[in-house]
Scaffold this motif. Structure first.
Motif, PDB file in Angstrom:
ATOM      1  N   ALA C 216      31.203  17.325 -19.213  1.00  0.00           N
ATOM      2  CA  ALA C 216      31.082  18.179 -20.395  1.00  0.00           C
ATOM      3  C   ALA C 216      30.304  19.434 -20.045  1.00  0.00           C
ATOM      4  O   ALA C 216      30.655  20.539 -20.470  1.00  0.00           O
ATOM      5  N   ILE C 217      29.265  19.286 -19.237  1.00  0.00           N
ATOM      6  CA  ILE C 217      28.479  20.454 -18.835  1.00  0.00           C
ATOM      7  C   ILE C 217      29.273  21.311 -17.867  1.00  0.00           C
ATOM      8  O   ILE C 217      29.368  22.532 -18.004  1.00  0.00           O
ATOM      9  N   SER C 218      29.905  20.653 -16.906  1.00  0.00           N
ATOM     10  CA  SER C 218      30.611  21.402 -15.882  1.00  0.00           C
ATOM     11  C   SER C 218      31.780  22.180 -16.459  1.00  0.00           C
ATOM     12  O   SER C 218      32.063  23.301 -16.036  1.00  0.00           O
ATOM     13  N   CYS C 221      31.803  22.840 -21.910  1.00  0.00           N
ATOM     14  CA  CYS C 221      32.089  22.454 -23.284  1.00  0.00           C
ATOM     15  C   CYS C 221      30.865  22.704 -24.149  1.00  0.00           C
ATOM     16  O   CYS C 221      29.736  22.704 -23.670  1.00  0.00           O
ATOM     17  N   SER C 222      31.107  22.920 -25.411  1.00  0.00           N
ATOM     18  CA  SER C 222      29.998  23.151 -26.322  1.00  0.00           C
ATOM     19  C   SER C 222      30.390  22.610 -27.684  1.00  0.00           C
ATOM     20  O   SER C 222      31.509  22.152 -27.883  1.00  0.00           O
ATOM     21  N   HIS C 232      22.811  18.124 -25.212  1.00  0.00           N
ATOM     22  CA  HIS C 232      21.997  18.760 -26.241  1.00  0.00           C
ATOM     23  C   HIS C 232      22.353  20.241 -26.205  1.00  0.00           C
ATOM     24  O   HIS C 232      21.938  20.951 -25.298  1.00  0.00           O
ATOM     25  N   CYS C 233      23.158  20.719 -27.140  1.00  0.00           N
ATOM     26  CA  CYS C 233      23.679  22.082 -26.975  1.00  0.00           C
ATOM     27  C   CYS C 233      23.818  22.834 -28.280  1.00  0.00           C
ATOM     28  O   CYS C 233      24.512  23.836 -28.329  1.00  0.00           O
ATOM     29  N   ASP C 234      23.168  22.382 -29.356  1.00  0.00           N
ATOM     30  CA  ASP C 234      23.325  23.095 -30.619  1.00  0.00           C
ATOM     31  C   ASP C 234      22.504  24.381 -30.573  1.00  0.00           C
ATOM     32  O   ASP C 234      21.280  24.348 -30.500  1.00  0.00           O
ATOM     33  N   ILE C 235      23.200  25.521 -30.627  1.00  0.00           N
ATOM     34  CA  ILE C 235      22.511  26.813 -30.552  1.00  0.00           C
ATOM     35  C   ILE C 235      21.522  26.960 -31.700  1.00  0.00           C
ATOM     36  O   ILE C 235      20.462  27.571 -31.565  1.00  0.00           O
ATOM     37  N   ARG C 236      21.852  26.369 -32.844  1.00  0.00           N
ATOM     38  CA  ARG C 236      20.960  26.492 -33.998  1.00  0.00           C
ATOM     39  C   ARG C 236      19.609  25.854 -33.718  1.00  0.00           C
ATOM     40  O   ARG C 236      18.600  26.231 -34.291  1.00  0.00           O
ATOM     41  N   PHE C 337      38.194  28.045 -25.623  1.00  0.00           N
ATOM     42  CA  PHE C 337      38.734  28.298 -24.286  1.00  0.00           C
ATOM     43  C   PHE C 337      38.140  27.322 -23.272  1.00  0.00           C
ATOM     44  O   PHE C 337      38.860  26.714 -22.481  1.00  0.00           O
ATOM     45  N   SER C 338      36.828  27.154 -23.328  1.00  0.00           N
ATOM     46  CA  SER C 338      36.185  26.238 -22.388  1.00  0.00           C
ATOM     47  C   SER C 338      36.523  24.794 -22.724  1.00  0.00           C
ATOM     48  O   SER C 338      36.753  23.983 -21.825  1.00  0.00           O
ATOM     49  N   ASN C 339      36.551  24.490 -24.028  1.00  0.00           N
ATOM     50  CA  ASN C 339      36.863  23.107 -24.404  1.00  0.00           C
ATOM     51  C   ASN C 339      38.274  22.735 -23.971  1.00  0.00           C
ATOM     52  O   ASN C 339      38.524  21.622 -23.527  1.00  0.00           O
ATOM     53  N   LEU C 340      39.193  23.690 -24.096  1.00  0.00           N
ATOM     54  CA  LEU C 340      40.577  23.409 -23.714  1.00  0.00           C
ATOM     55  C   LEU C 340      40.690  23.135 -22.220  1.00  0.00           C
ATOM     56  O   LEU C 340      41.503  22.321 -21.795  1.00  0.00           O
TER      57      LEU C 340
END
Lengths: 151, 358, 371
Positions: C216-218, C221-222, C232-236, C337-340
């Motif tokens: 997921a990191i590589s 993905c977000s 742990h990636c919530d920008i908020r 785009f990254s998730n895809l």
């Protein structure tokens, strides 16, 4: 890790790096030929571990192209921007798609929109544009009298 | 007017008086043929509008409401539209098989109507092997689906057809076992005998829990056999666009569509006959007065009421559940339903031998 | 006949899924290589709705370019606009007045709910249950009505401008949002009853489309996609903007790594967003909704990067300015785009039906991917 610490660690990897600190994050300028080894080091170094490439793009400065890599670390939350100047007539840089898998798609996008050749990329076919497309639309000198509408 | 047997009787007598027996039989056959086609068309119209209204009700919307009173003529308008549409045949399709397939689908479901008892003494042909005949003919429809999928020269169609083949062949077993359960209890393959055996109560009430299990398995299996959600893998519009009939258009598509709905009617009719007493009114053992009151409701209403109730249940399934995956579907059959129905059939045999049923 | 079907040398079946396909939810084109029903490879072909928004923005002023971004991720257009406005504000060092900040956050969270609700219905439709789709639209309609009153639009809002928001809230706004909160509280439970605990739905999504923490990191993905893999990636939470730092909400992190975990994350996020709306709706400060800005905005020479959390993940805006009236270069880092790019990795070895469930759980919006 603060910017000063980052700088000293990075200089240890590659003494030829130049830094800019005017923006939000530390910017490191690297020669395209030395980019791959730097990328591997900052990814694998345990005190840096830049594992999240959240933005990869290119800027056309008319005289040259600049690759911009925005990196962060999910464990330390420090940021680094790596820039690399490319020759606009023969832009070439090593791929990082084997280090950060997200670079695969982002590099394909940059390759077709800016014409940057990513060396050793596993699959550098066109992703967005039709296969027969010629020219690099996001370059400043790109002209398409048919499809482009001047605003 | 609800006494269908009376109508058929008078036609029979009238024809025999006017014509020689051979001619009378011929004319009767023609009448039956026309009425089957008529029933086919009417059932299609009714079931399509019913499906659309039921789904609209479940999906908090109105459904068709423009053509006719409350939109009741919508499916008629759709039929007219489908009739005048061009029936395209893809360029590289196997044209003969491609055009034949929808007719096979329709003929198979028409043949299934033969032994169904619509009302008391009102049946096209009371075969002595009625149930066996149903089980045999219902598997013919898979041929049409395979034919359509193969000849379309479309990969989605091919995948849908292959799925359907695997699915129908598998679920035939469970459906067969559940039908067999009733055959064991009734001691006959003839539909009229099976219905008469339920004179003092329907099998679902008389046969204890084993029959209830058989009934549930039957419902699941026939839902799968008619390719309806949650087992609509042959169509699976979110995966295979439209599965085996992707390439069909116009009336050829309509025939598949119609066959699907008539198949639903037929399997529900079979279910109603086997488990819910067919046209037999609700009788409870020896309660003479109660049984007598129930007899006042005509047998055809009993049959259609039960059938449409089962159809509603199957529609309810469709608009509630997500779709299974092909391997999960086959797992369900081979690992759960088949062993359960095998054990169940032993239980039922025991019940039948010991005369434990009421 | 079968020879004419396009197959590879190994006898695998190659199928085009899309660009017109019921479950790609847009013009996404996937070329999938199959062995029977099992997927061997998924190759996305993009660009069917590529409008080169980045190039377009180079000739639009710093006020104008924000409107174009509504057309990217059209389900969270407020949040896209927000990200762009933040970037311009960062460059000009504009401080948004408190009322403007609160309105922005309120709109963001309502958008997030609307987007997640639509995703919920679409995912259910992908796995074959059609009814939830209509339930989802019923609640989304209520949000759209609220938006329409205040912003004048239902889909591409264009409400956020540099310095705040374009107009003040509609007088009915608070009343309507209160009504919506009451409505949605019961409806979200209904969603759970209908789908979350359904045996077939669980069977279709559990253990499907595994995306490990490292991958997921590589893959960059977000959003919910990464949070379902424990990232742990919530920008908020990580880099709070506007008033998020003063709000009580949880960052939903699951460890399931599969489609079901992604489902659960979004379901829980809906409740979190609702609680944010509840916290703010009665505490909208009085005052200006927009800071005073010059008529013509000129960003100083330099580079500016801002990011926001959209319903799909991290949306980044990278502006390079030469000091002129228009940006020299803009890059939009879109979450889709990254998730895809992780789709191929997730779908290999699964069945065709799973591919649909995985795509549904990624919540792809094609204009967001193509830009």
């Amino acid at each position: 890790m603060s910017n000063e610490e980052l700088k000293s660690v990075l200089s240890g990897f590659n003494p030829g790096l130049t830094f800019e600190e005017s923006g939000e994050w530390l910017v490191a300028n690297v020669e395209p030929g030395e980019f791959l080894s730097l990328a591997k080091q900052i990814r694998n170094n345990e005190s840096l571990s830049f594992d999240y490439l959240f933005c990869l793009t290119c800027i056309d400065w008319k005289t040259h192209l600049t690759m911009v890599y925005h990196l962060t670390s999910t464990s330390f939350r420090h940021h680094l921007v790596i820039k690399s100047k490319l020759d606009s007539s023969r832009p070439e840089i090593e791929t990082v798609s084997n280090i950060w898998k997200t670079a695969d798609f982002h590099e394909r996008e940059v390759a077709e929109l800016f014409g940057v050749n990513f060396l050793n990329h596993p699959d550098l076919r066109k992703l967005i544009l039709p296969d027969e497309w010629s020219g690099f639309p996001l370059r400043k000198n790109y002209e398409d009298p048919v499809n482009m509408i001047k605003l | 007017m609800w006494n269908l047997a009376g109508i058929s009787e008078s036609i029979q007598n009238g024809l025999n008086r006017a014509l020689s027996p051979a001619w009378a039989l011929t004319v009767e056959m023609i009448i039956v043929g026309i009425s089957v086609i008529g029933l086919f068309a009417v059932l299609g119209l009714i079931l399509v509008i019913m499906e659309r209204k039921v789904s609209a009700y479940m999906q908090v919307r109105l459904g068709p409401n423009r053509v006719g009173p409350k939109g009741m003529l919508q499916s008629l308008a759709d039929t007219v539209k489908l009739l005048v549409k061009e029936g395209l045949t893809p360029d590289k399709a196997d044209k003969f098989l491609f055009n034949l397939a929808p007719f096979i689908a329709m003929i198979a479901s028409m043949l299934l109507l033969v032994p169904i008892g619509f009302a008391k003494n009102f049946q096209i042909w009371d075969l002595n092997i009625g149930v066996l005949y149903l089980a045999a003919i219902s598997s013919v429809s898979v041929i049409s689906i395979l034919m359509a999928g193969w000849s379309s020269n479309n990969k989605y169609s091919l995948l849908g057809a292959m799925r359907s083949g695997a699915q129908i062949v598998s679920y035939e077993l469970s459906a067969g076992f559940s039908i067999l359960a009733i055959v064991i209890l009734s001691g006959s393959l003839r539909i009229s005998d099976i219905v008469m055996a339920q004179e003092n109560g329907w099998w679902i009430f008389k046969g204890h829990i084993p029959v209830l299990i058989a009934f549930v398995i039957f419902l699941v299996a026939v839902t799968a056999e008619t390719n309806r959600a949650p087992f609509d893998l042959a169509e699976a519009e979110s995966e295979l666009t439209a599965g085996f009939h992707t390439e069909y258009s116009g009336m050829k598509f309509a025939l598949f569509f119609l066959a699907e709905y008539v198949n639903v009617f037929i399997v529900c009719g079979i279910g109603a006959t086997l488990f819910l007493g067919g046209w037999m009114p609700l009788h409870i053992g020896t309660w003479k007065a109660f049984n007598h009151i129930m007899d006042y409701i005509p047998s055809s209403i009993w049959f259609f009421g039960k059938t449409f109730f089962l159809i509603f249940v199957i529609m309810w399934f469709r608009w509630t559940f997500p779709r299974l995956r092909i391997d999960q579907l086959l797992n369900l059959e081979w690992k759960y339903l088949l062993p359960i129905s095998m054990v169940n059939i032993l239980l039922i045999t025991l019940v039948a031998i010991m005369q434990w049923h009421f | 006949m079968i020879e004419e079907l396009m197959t590879t040398e190994q006898g695998d079946l190659v199928i085009n899924v899309g660009p017109q396909h019921p479950s790609t939810h847009g013009v996404l084109h996937l070329v999938i290589t199959l062995n029977g029903e099992t997927i061997k490879k998924v190759e996305p072909h993009l660009g069917y709705i590529h409008r080169s928004i980045e190039k377009m923005c180079e000739s639009l002023s710093f006020r104008q370019f924000i409107y174009v971004t509504s057309r990217m991720d059209y389900l969270s257009s407020h949040i896209n606009n927000h990200g762009c406005a933040l970037c311009v504000e960062k460059g000009l060092q504009i401080e948004v007045p408190p009322r403007g900040q609160v309105i922005r956050v309120l709109m963001d969270e309502l958008t997030r709910i609307a987007s997640h609700v639509l995703w919920w219905g679409a995912l259910a439709m992908d796995v074959g249950a059609i009814t939830p789709f209509f339930y989802a639209f019923r609640e989304r309609e209520a949000i759209n009505d609220i938006m329409e009153e205040t912003c004048g639009a239902r889909l591409t809002m264009n409400y956020m401008v540099p310095g705040g928001v374009m107009f003040d809230l509609h007088p009915n706004f608070q009343k309507k949002v209160h009504e919506f909160i009451q409505l949605f509280k019961s409806k979200v439970d209904e969603y759970d009853e209908l789908l979350t605990n359904n045996v077939i739905f669980k069977a279709r999504t559990r253990g499907i489309g595994m995306l490990s923490y490292e991958d997921a990191i590589s893959y960059g993905c977000s959003g919910p996609t990464a949070r379902a893999s424990g990232v742990h990636c919530d920008i908020r939470k990580l880099y709070p903007y506007e008033v998020y730092s003063g709000l009580q909400f949880e960052e939903i992190i699951e460890s399931g790594c599969d489609s079901y975990a992604r489902y659960v994350v979004r379901m829980k996020e809906m409740r979190q967003s609702l609680s944010i709306v509840e916290q703010l709706i009665d505490n909208i400060p009085e005052g200006d909704f927009q800071a005073k800005t010059k008529a013509v905005l000129k960003l100083p020479k330099g580079e500016f990067y801002s990011r926001v959390e959209t319903a799909r993940g991290e949306f980044g805006v990278y502006i390079v300015s030469e000091g002129g009236m228009t940006p020299y270069r803009i890059k939009f880092r879109s979450p889709g785009f990254s998730n895809l790019s992780a789709l191929d990795h997730m779908a290999r070895g699964q069945k065709i039906g799973d591919l649909v469930a995985i795509m549904g759980s990624l919540d792809l919006v094609i204009p967001d991917i193509d830009r």
